[in-house]
Design an enzyme around this catalytic site. Structure first.
Site, PDB file in Angstrom:
ATOM      1  CB  CYS A  14      -0.935   0.009   1.214  1.00 58.09           C
ATOM      2  SG  CYS A  14      -0.053   0.174   2.780  1.00 58.09           S
ATOM      3  CB  CYS A  17       4.542  -0.212   1.877  1.00 56.93           C
ATOM      4  SG  CYS A  17       3.404  -1.378   2.649  1.00 56.93           S
ATOM      5  CG  ASP A 407      -2.546  28.226 -34.772  1.00 54.29           C
ATOM      6  OD1 ASP A 407      -2.503  29.420 -35.100  1.00 54.29           O
ATOM      7  OD2 ASP A 407      -2.064  27.296 -35.454  1.00 54.29           O
TER       8      ASP A 407
END
Length: 739
Positions: A14, A17, A407
């Protein structure tokens, strides 16, 4: 001396950790900066530190580390094989078998038996020592209480009050939950990486003697390989022999097969069609377009979005606050309000037990993992669709955009002049498309023969139109450019003169209808080129920049998404308004220099909110840098390298349909993250309330946390299969290349 080092960390279940490893390595002498990304398992270190020292520290914390050498991942094992593959998960699996009687018979049916307690303590003995050992390592190295330490304290407290089944359940379910989270995270990593690992491991090398199958990494520029029908192209290269249709959707997101023949460039990871082609390698495998794309996506995955940084900061505050609340709950009611400290009866929880249960609720795994899985899944999905996003911050910013400044030249239009109108003396059908009128074909042949010898961009438009119509251009003689006037040449003994309307007004007589038509073309921003044959006016070829095929529907999709569209261009007002009218754009800013575009974008930010700028050229770079999100057309699709480097997002194929797709994906990502965060916090608040009310048990809290972590992970991974409501042809390209 400062060095950049990169390691792959294994064994993390997880995000907590990852923080443990990150903090432990950061304490090493010589480490200047340290960042570990849980999702990609990549640890980045800058400073003067020996790699073996880093590996030793990571092992001391209970994880494995190795220098990163390749981005290729092995397929994840099946769940049972995963559980049986390590010393940590095997005891958890056995422990689960031992505590099942406690869950069913003791916690649900209310049975009391010594052998149920013994089985639960057996499960605790299997998984408890490793969890406690890991907690001690983190405490000794990082000087902090980890989630393992909180679980250990909760289990010891449960034993003290005689809740043996509860103690075993907490530790075993926690171990199983960590293993499940590790398996899910491992599967998620592989799924995400597999979306980008497109190139085959081998290639067929053509040698002077025969053909030889070699590892792709051994190919060098200049090598000649053969790609057979249905095979993926292994490296970037140029076709030396043969022709085929190639599906470039994995790289560019293009929805159609692209014809490729001798001299054309092909990309690694794309799928060859029905023809066999021989390719000259132009880049090593490590420098191919897809390799660079993977590298950029991995870099993007490791840049935390603002919402992710907020969640991480919240989690760091949340855990100590809940631990403090647990201490208050365990001590204040018994000391000041006469409430029971121990459990007064087997069915009633004392405040010490409730404090222990709150320690279990302090685990922030579900909350912390709720964001990164969603961000990384979205970035990978975008890359698979030909949209390269440089980080989670830009994905989040894109979701908040309210105005799109685009543009014109090269973005909304092709940026290349093309023949749009052909008017000829003697034309029998003026409305017919090019190639369907003999008189028009003759005029186009004569003009094309002369312009074939010219280098002017408008000349290319005339030659391309003639070639497209299948006309054969005869050789032209005595071709010469007349500065400021036009071009003159002789074709089959006939003198041909091509010039502007102004020049023909001076030297060649032409009828009023053609004169007025040429004036209208000029007013619309087009360029009319008149053609004379042997001194007599023959017709007009009108050339103009043409709108991209997908621009109209892309603009319509952006409007449907509630976005304001502003077109920016350096062209004159007449040309700009003509293009805007054809596209359905109502806000046009014309006659802009590069600095003017940047100022316009800044003004839009102040008046309309977040702005995204889309451009392709060097002159767009200032505006791209000024916008909240800069979006560039890739160099391979006609854009410039400068625009790509300045922009935050790149559309690899130049298909503007990728723009509404990216916006839809970004918005869905934020919705997914919000749902995950609300769900994670909601589950925590619910169990805090249940524990304080004496209705929640420790093992239920662990089970809820594990379930919440798995659910938010799976919900985030749903973005890997995100589909936007786009034109069917574009959408089909992604479908055909989903792993």
């Amino acid at each position: 001396m400062m060095h950049n080092q990169r390691f792959t960390i294994k064994g993390m279940d997880c995000p907590d950790c990852a923080r443990t490893v990150e903090r432990g390595v950061a304490r090493l002498a010589g480490v200047k900066t340290c960042h570990l990304n849980f999702t990609t398992e990549q640890l980045h270190i800058t400073g003067d530190v020996d790699p073996e020292t880093v590996i030793a520290r990571v092992r001391e914390l209970g994880y494995e580390a190795r220098p990163t050498t390749s981005a290729v991942s092995e397929p994840p094992p099946a769940f049972l094989r995963f559980m049986l593959s390590s010393r940590e998960t095997r005891p958890a699996l056995i422990g689960l078998l031992l505590v099942i009687p406690g869950i069913v018979l003791h916690e649900i049916l209310g049975w009391e038996a010594w052998w149920i307690d013994v089985l639960a303590l057996g499960g605790l003995a299997l998984v408890g020592p490793s969890i406690a050992q890991h907690a001690w390592r983190v405490l000794r190295t990082n000087r902090e209480l980890s989630i393992d330490a909180l679980m250990t304290i909760a289990a010891i407290g449960a034993i003290i009050i005689g809740a043996y089944v509860e103690a075993g359940l907490v530790m075993v379910l926690y171990a199983i939950g960590e293993a499940l989270e590790g398996y899910t995270a491992n599967h998620a990593r592989h799924t995400i990486r597999s979306l980008l690992e497109l190139t085959p491991p081998t290639a067929t090398l053509i040698t002077p003697d025969d053909e030889q199958v070699v590892v792709v990494e051994t190919l060098r520029p200049g090598d000649r390989i053969i790609v057979r029908p249905g095979e993926r192209i292994p490296v970037d290269g140029t076709i030396a022999a043969g022709s085929s249709f190639v599906n470039q959707a994995p790289i560019t997101g293009e929805s159609r097969l692209v014809e490729r023949s001798v001299g054309d460039e092909v990309f690694a990871g794309t799928m060859n069609g029905e023809g066999s082609i021989e390719v000259i390698v132009t880049r090593p495998a490590a420098e191919s377009t897809v390799a660079r794309m993977i590298h950029l996506v991995q870099e993007a995955q490791e840049r935390r979005a603002p919402i992710q940084r907020f969640v991480d900061r919240f989690a760091r505050i949340y855990t100590p606050l809940v631990v403090l609340l647990a201490a208050i709950v365990a001590t204040v009611p018994p000391l000041f309000f006469g409430q029971p400290f121990w459990n007064p009866t087997p069915d009633t929880f004392g405040w010490f037990y409730r404090g222990l249960a709150l320690l279990v609720v302090a685990c922030p795994c579900a909350l912390v993992i709720s964001t990164p899985v969603s961000i990384v899944s979205a970035l990978s999905t975008a890359a698979r669709h030909g949209v390269l996003i440089k980080g989670g911050a830009y994905l989040e910013a894109l979701a908040r955009v309210q105005t799109i400044a685009i543009d014109k030249t090269g973005t909304l239009t092709t940026g290349k002049p093309a023949v749009v109108v052909l008017r000829t003396i003697g034309c029998t059908n003026p409305e017919a498309p090019l190639g369907h009128c003999p008189a028009c074909n003759e005029l186009l042949t004569l003009a094309g023969a002369v312009e074939l010898r010219s280098e002017h961009p408008l000349a290319y438009a005339i030659v391309n139109a003639a070639t497209t119509c299948g006309l054969t251009l005869p050789p032209a003689a005595e071709v010469r450019a007349l500065v400021g006037q036009g071009v003159r040449g002789v074709v089959n003994g006939t003198e041909v003169f091509i010039g502007s309307h102004r020049m023909f007004d001076q030297v060649v007589t032409h009828d009023e209808w053609h004169c007025l038509a040429a004036q209208r073309d000029s007013q619309l921003g087009r360029t009319p080129l008149m053609v004379g044959v042997d001194g007599q006016y023959r017709g007009t070829i009108t050339v103009a920049d043409t709108i991209r095929e997908e621009s109209r529907s892309a603009i319509a999709h952006l409007r449907d998404q509630g976005l304001r569209i502003v077109m920016l261009t350096g062209d004159d007002t007449a040309t700009a308004e003509r293009i805007a009218a054809e596209l359905g754009v109502h806000d046009v800013r014309a006659g802009l220099l590069p600095a003017d575009k940047a100022q316009t974008v800044q003004a839009l930010r102040q008046t309309t909110g977040a702005v995204a700028m889309v451009g392709d050229g060097i002159n767009d770079a200032p505006a791209l840098a000024t916008a909240d999100v800069g979006i560039a057309i890739s160099a391979s699709a006609g854009g410039t390298t400068q625009a790509m480097e300045t922009a935050d997002i790149t559309l690899l194929s130049g298909d503007l349909h990728q723009l509404p797709f990216a916006i839809a994906l970004s918005r869905q990502t934020l919705r997914t993250i919000a749902a995950n965060v609300v769900f994670s916090i909601g589950v925590k608040l619910l169990f805090i309330g249940l524990v304080l009310a004496g209705l929640g048990t420790m093992w239920m809290a662990v089970l809820a946390d594990v379930g919440a972590s798995l659910l938010v992970t799976l919900n985030g991974m749903r973005l890997l299969h995100f589909r936007a409501r786009l034109p069917a042809a574009y959408d089909q390209a992604a479908l055909s290349f989903s792993p």
